[in-house]
Design a protein around this motif. Structure first.
Motif, PDB file in Angstrom:
ATOM      1  N   ALA A  53      39.748  45.161  62.157  1.00  0.00           N
ATOM      2  CA  ALA A  53      40.321  45.193  63.568  1.00  0.00           C
ATOM      3  C   ALA A  53      39.525  46.065  64.484  1.00  0.00           C
ATOM      4  CB  ALA A  53      41.847  45.601  63.467  1.00  0.00           C
ATOM      5  N   ASN A  54      39.105  47.182  63.939  1.00  0.00           N
ATOM      6  CA  ASN A  54      38.577  48.271  64.750  1.00  0.00           C
ATOM      7  C   ASN A  54      36.931  48.097  64.571  1.00  0.00           C
ATOM      8  OD1 ASN A  54      41.072  49.001  66.089  1.00  0.00           O
ATOM      9  ND2 ASN A  54      41.518  50.276  63.978  1.00  0.00           N
ATOM     10  N   THR A  55      36.321  46.954  64.233  1.00  0.00           N
ATOM     11  CA  THR A  55      35.041  47.107  63.716  1.00  0.00           C
ATOM     12  C   THR A  55      34.173  47.059  65.116  1.00  0.00           C
ATOM     13  OG1 THR A  55      34.690  44.802  63.430  1.00  0.00           O
ATOM     14  CG2 THR A  55      35.439  46.315  61.562  1.00  0.00           C
ATOM     15  N   GLU A  56      32.857  47.193  65.014  1.00  0.00           N
ATOM     16  CA  GLU A  56      32.005  47.094  66.130  1.00  0.00           C
ATOM     17  C   GLU A  56      31.783  45.555  66.605  1.00  0.00           C
ATOM     18  OE1 GLU A  56      29.901  47.645  69.492  1.00  0.00           O
ATOM     19  OE2 GLU A  56      31.306  49.288  68.433  1.00  0.00           O
ATOM     20  N   ILE A  57      31.888  44.817  65.354  1.00  0.00           N
ATOM     21  CA  ILE A  57      31.370  43.388  65.334  1.00  0.00           C
ATOM     22  C   ILE A  57      32.522  42.569  66.142  1.00  0.00           C
ATOM     23  CG2 ILE A  57      31.412  41.236  63.996  1.00  0.00           C
ATOM     24  CD1 ILE A  57      29.531  42.989  61.792  1.00  0.00           C
ATOM     25  N   ASN A  58      33.917  43.101  65.618  1.00  0.00           N
ATOM     26  CA  ASN A  58      35.099  42.371  66.347  1.00  0.00           C
ATOM     27  C   ASN A  58      35.125  42.823  67.807  1.00  0.00           C
ATOM     28  OD1 ASN A  58      37.601  40.910  66.244  1.00  0.00           O
ATOM     29  ND2 ASN A  58      38.555  43.130  66.924  1.00  0.00           N
ATOM     30  N   SER A  59      34.777  43.800  68.218  1.00  0.00           N
ATOM     31  CA  SER A  59      34.813  44.299  69.624  1.00  0.00           C
ATOM     32  C   SER A  59      33.646  43.459  70.388  1.00  0.00           C
ATOM     33  CB  SER A  59      34.294  45.776  69.628  1.00  0.00           C
ATOM     34  OG  SER A  59      35.615  46.524  69.262  1.00  0.00           O
ATOM     35  N   GLN A  60      32.377  43.255  69.624  1.00  0.00           N
ATOM     36  CA  GLN A  60      31.505  42.412  70.445  1.00  0.00           C
ATOM     37  C   GLN A  60      31.776  41.078  70.400  1.00  0.00           C
ATOM     38  OE1 GLN A  60      28.048  43.244  67.768  1.00  0.00           O
ATOM     39  NE2 GLN A  60      27.604  45.267  68.659  1.00  0.00           N
ATOM     40  N   ARG A  61      32.487  40.698  69.656  1.00  0.00           N
ATOM     41  CA  ARG A  61      32.963  38.984  69.445  1.00  0.00           C
ATOM     42  C   ARG A  61      33.860  38.844  70.609  1.00  0.00           C
ATOM     43  NH1 ARG A  61      35.201  37.208  64.202  1.00  0.00           N
ATOM     44  NH2 ARG A  61      34.893  35.061  65.230  1.00  0.00           N
ATOM     45  N   ILE A  62      34.942  39.586  70.697  1.00  0.00           N
ATOM     46  CA  ILE A  62      35.845  39.645  71.754  1.00  0.00           C
ATOM     47  C   ILE A  62      35.408  39.800  73.280  1.00  0.00           C
ATOM     48  CG2 ILE A  62      37.831  41.011  72.728  1.00  0.00           C
ATOM     49  CD1 ILE A  62      38.667  41.260  70.145  1.00  0.00           C
ATOM     50  N   ALA A  63      34.128  40.777  73.489  1.00  0.00           N
ATOM     51  CA  ALA A  63      33.396  40.893  74.535  1.00  0.00           C
ATOM     52  C   ALA A  63      32.748  39.797  74.977  1.00  0.00           C
ATOM     53  CB  ALA A  63      32.670  42.074  74.454  1.00  0.00           C
ATOM     54  N   ALA A  64      32.232  39.086  73.863  1.00  0.00           N
ATOM     55  CA  ALA A  64      31.402  37.698  74.108  1.00  0.00           C
ATOM     56  C   ALA A  64      32.294  36.915  74.785  1.00  0.00           C
ATOM     57  CB  ALA A  64      30.538  37.397  72.966  1.00  0.00           C
ATOM     58  N   VAL A  65      33.527  36.675  74.176  1.00  0.00           N
ATOM     59  CA  VAL A  65      34.506  35.574  74.751  1.00  0.00           C
ATOM     60  C   VAL A  65      34.877  35.933  76.197  1.00  0.00           C
ATOM     61  CG1 VAL A  65      36.863  34.662  74.465  1.00  0.00           C
ATOM     62  CG2 VAL A  65      35.424  35.119  72.457  1.00  0.00           C
ATOM     63  N   GLU A  66      35.273  37.377  76.470  1.00  0.00           N
ATOM     64  CA  GLU A  66      35.685  37.779  77.595  1.00  0.00           C
ATOM     65  C   GLU A  66      34.395  37.214  78.858  1.00  0.00           C
ATOM     66  OE1 GLU A  66      36.355  41.730  77.495  1.00  0.00           O
ATOM     67  OE2 GLU A  66      38.428  41.533  77.400  1.00  0.00           O
ATOM     68  N   ASN A  67      33.237  37.543  78.447  1.00  0.00           N
ATOM     69  CA  ASN A  67      32.034  37.287  79.139  1.00  0.00           C
ATOM     70  C   ASN A  67      31.929  35.705  79.475  1.00  0.00           C
ATOM     71  OD1 ASN A  67      29.637  38.207  80.592  1.00  0.00           O
ATOM     72  ND2 ASN A  67      28.392  37.500  79.091  1.00  0.00           N
ATOM     73  N   CYS A  68      32.161  34.852  78.500  1.00  0.00           N
ATOM     74  CA  CYS A  68      32.044  33.479  78.798  1.00  0.00           C
ATOM     75  C   CYS A  68      32.922  33.051  79.827  1.00  0.00           C
ATOM     76  CB  CYS A  68      32.305  32.831  77.247  1.00  0.00           C
ATOM     77  SG  CYS A  68      30.951  32.798  76.341  1.00  0.00           S
ATOM     78  N   PHE A  69      34.142  33.619  79.899  1.00  0.00           N
ATOM     79  CA  PHE A  69      35.273  33.255  80.996  1.00  0.00           C
ATOM     80  C   PHE A  69      35.125  33.991  82.095  1.00  0.00           C
ATOM     81  CE2 PHE A  69      37.966  32.044  77.292  1.00  0.00           C
ATOM     82  CZ  PHE A  69      38.241  30.767  77.805  1.00  0.00           C
ATOM     83  N   GLY A  70      33.931  34.714  82.078  1.00  0.00           N
ATOM     84  CA  GLY A  70      33.610  35.638  83.402  1.00  0.00           C
ATOM     85  C   GLY A  70      34.868  36.245  84.110  1.00  0.00           C
ATOM     86  N   ALA A  71      34.609  36.264  85.438  1.00  0.00           N
ATOM     87  CA  ALA A  71      35.786  37.115  86.501  1.00  0.00           C
ATOM     88  C   ALA A  71      37.076  36.297  86.421  1.00  0.00           C
ATOM     89  CB  ALA A  71      35.169  37.284  87.555  1.00  0.00           C
ATOM     90  N   SER A  72      36.828  34.972  86.096  1.00  0.00           N
ATOM     91  CA  SER A  72      38.119  34.219  86.331  1.00  0.00           C
ATOM     92  C   SER A  72      38.954  34.342  84.965  1.00  0.00           C
ATOM     93  CB  SER A  72      37.730  32.669  86.198  1.00  0.00           C
ATOM     94  OG  SER A  72      37.189  32.390  85.099  1.00  0.00           O
ATOM     95  N   GLY A  73      38.751  35.167  83.951  1.00  0.00           N
ATOM     96  CA  GLY A  73      39.332  35.313  82.871  1.00  0.00           C
ATOM     97  C   GLY A  73      40.103  36.546  82.730  1.00  0.00           C
TER      98      GLY A  73
END
Length: 172
Positions: free
Chosen positions: A1-21
């Protein structure tokens, strides 16, 4: 849960939705999987991107696959129940995602994919309900069905639709 890879994957999803997400990164949240499912929509079935986290299900419209999504929807898993549905001529490998606010039908590309999605969803829901001590949700929103498929409200089964009474679903 607290791994760097998980954080990067979640950030990538947030980035794909952009400001609207909405922000998705929370302590203890884990991105477990993602995939494209076909969601039965008002006019016709449409592909949607789905992300399964340990506590929420997120989906949205695909603008550019793996790069840009919009119309983000977040569903808390503790409010979800699933129902396997039979195949139709138009759609195969279907199941219903039911919540108190919205219920809808999705389909996977294969029977195996459907089984995996349902298995992972049920496992996450069970784990979350055990952790919170809550009971599974018993009240669900009426699922949307195509207008031409019925002449009465699917919730109350009493309201008949006509030219004066528009098609709808009772929401209590």
């Amino acid at each position: 849960a607290n791994t760097e890879i998980n954080s990067q994957r979640i950030a990538a999803v947030e980035n794909c939705f952009g400001a609207s997400g909405q922000p998705l990164a929370l302590p203890g949240r884990v991105l477990l999987g993602e995939g494209i499912l076909t969601k039965e929509c008002r006019k016709k079935p449409k592909p949607r991107i789905f992300f399964l986290f340990n506590d929420i299900l997120v989906y949205g419209s695909i603008i550019i696959n793996k790069r840009k999504y919009n119309s983000q929807h977040i569903i808390p898993l503790e409010d979800v129940t699933l129902e396997t549905l039979p195949d139709t001529l138009q759609m195969k490998n279907r199941w219903m995602i039911k919540t108190s606010k919205k219920s809808f039908v999705v389909s996977a590309a294969s029977l195996t994919e459907r089984k995996e999605w349902i298995s992972h969803l049920e496992e996450c829901i069970k784990h979350l309900l055990t952790k919170t001590g809550r009971q599974p949700c018993r009240e669900h929103a009426a699922p949307w069905i195509p207008d031409r498929a019925t002449d009465i409200c699917m919730r109350c089964t009493q309201t008949k639709f006509s030219t004066l009474t528009r098609r709808h679903h009772c929401r209590k």
